[in-house]
Design a protein around this motif. Structure first.
Motif, mmCIF file in Angstrom:
data_model
loop_
_atom_site.group_PDB
_atom_site.id
_atom_site.type_symbol
_atom_site.label_atom_id
_atom_site.label_comp_id
_atom_site.label_asym_id
_atom_site.label_seq_id
_atom_site.Cartn_x
_atom_site.Cartn_y
_atom_site.Cartn_z
ATOM 1 N N VAL A 10 0.869 -1.169 0.000
ATOM 2 C CA VAL A 10 0.000 0.000 0.000
ATOM 3 C C VAL A 10 0.906 1.218 0.000
ATOM 4 O O VAL A 10 1.517 1.549 1.001
ATOM 5 C CB VAL A 10 -0.942 0.015 1.230
ATOM 6 C CG1 VAL A 10 -1.833 1.236 1.206
ATOM 7 C CG2 VAL A 10 -1.760 -1.256 1.274
ATOM 8 N N ALA A 11 1.029 1.820 -1.161
ATOM 9 C CA ALA A 11 1.951 2.943 -1.337
ATOM 10 C C ALA A 11 1.383 4.236 -0.783
ATOM 11 O O ALA A 11 0.237 4.286 -0.331
ATOM 12 C CB ALA A 11 2.262 3.100 -2.825
ATOM 13 N N GLY A 12 2.162 5.272 -0.863
ATOM 14 C CA GLY A 12 1.781 6.556 -0.301
ATOM 15 C C GLY A 12 0.763 7.343 -1.094
ATOM 16 O O GLY A 12 0.145 8.246 -0.559
ATOM 17 N N ASP A 13 0.579 7.053 -2.370
ATOM 18 C CA ASP A 13 -0.354 7.812 -3.204
ATOM 19 C C ASP A 13 -1.525 6.951 -3.629
ATOM 20 O O ASP A 13 -1.370 6.087 -4.484
ATOM 21 C CB ASP A 13 0.345 8.328 -4.467
ATOM 22 C CG ASP A 13 1.374 9.384 -4.176
ATOM 23 O OD1 ASP A 13 1.159 10.159 -3.235
ATOM 24 O OD2 ASP A 13 2.393 9.427 -4.894
ATOM 25 N N PRO A 14 -2.730 7.178 -3.052
ATOM 26 C CA PRO A 14 -3.886 6.406 -3.503
ATOM 27 C C PRO A 14 -4.200 6.754 -4.954
ATOM 28 O O PRO A 14 -4.253 7.923 -5.318
ATOM 29 C CB PRO A 14 -5.015 6.833 -2.585
ATOM 30 C CG PRO A 14 -4.523 7.935 -1.745
ATOM 31 C CD PRO A 14 -3.067 8.128 -2.008
#
Length: 119
Positions: A10-14
């Motif tokens: 789950v990366a920092g930018d949705p």
């Protein structure tokens, strides 16, 4: 890491793609699989205290075949982060990794979500 494990980061930018909110949330789930059922989507949303306004948007979007992303403009940053997390949990990976996703949330929301994820 063994190749048979499903790993999700789950990366920092949705990020969202063109299509309904429901389609965006079940991305990564096989069509017709129980993980992609609307009831499961709404249950995960309930566990993460997603705003009822958004759960209604999810239910409504399942019935429509929108190729639109206008729904995303009505969401706050925190709501986008939570929906990004919903999508990750629905994918049901064997291993989850995150990059301080909850750093975008306000105080009590941050601690509550952390407890629900790890408690």
């Amino acid at each position: 890491m063994p190749s048979h494990l499903r790993v999700l980061h789950v990366a920092g930018d949705p990020m969202f793609f063109r299509g309904s909110l429901y389609e965006n949330l079940i991305f990564g789930c096989k069509r017709g699989h129980p993980d992609a059922r609307l009831e499961r989507v709404l249950k995960v949303c309930h566990v993460l205290d997603i705003n009822p306004k958004i759960t209604c948007m999810i239910s409504d979007s399942k019935e429509r075949n929108d190729d639109d992303i206008s729904w995303a403009s009505s969401l706050s940053s925190s709501e986008k982060w939570l929906l990004h997390l919903v999508r990750a949990l629905l994918a049901n990976p064997d291993v989850k990794s995150r990059t301080f996703v909850n750093s975008q949330w306000e105080g009590s929301r941050r601690s509550t979500t952390w407890i629900k994820m790890h408690g």
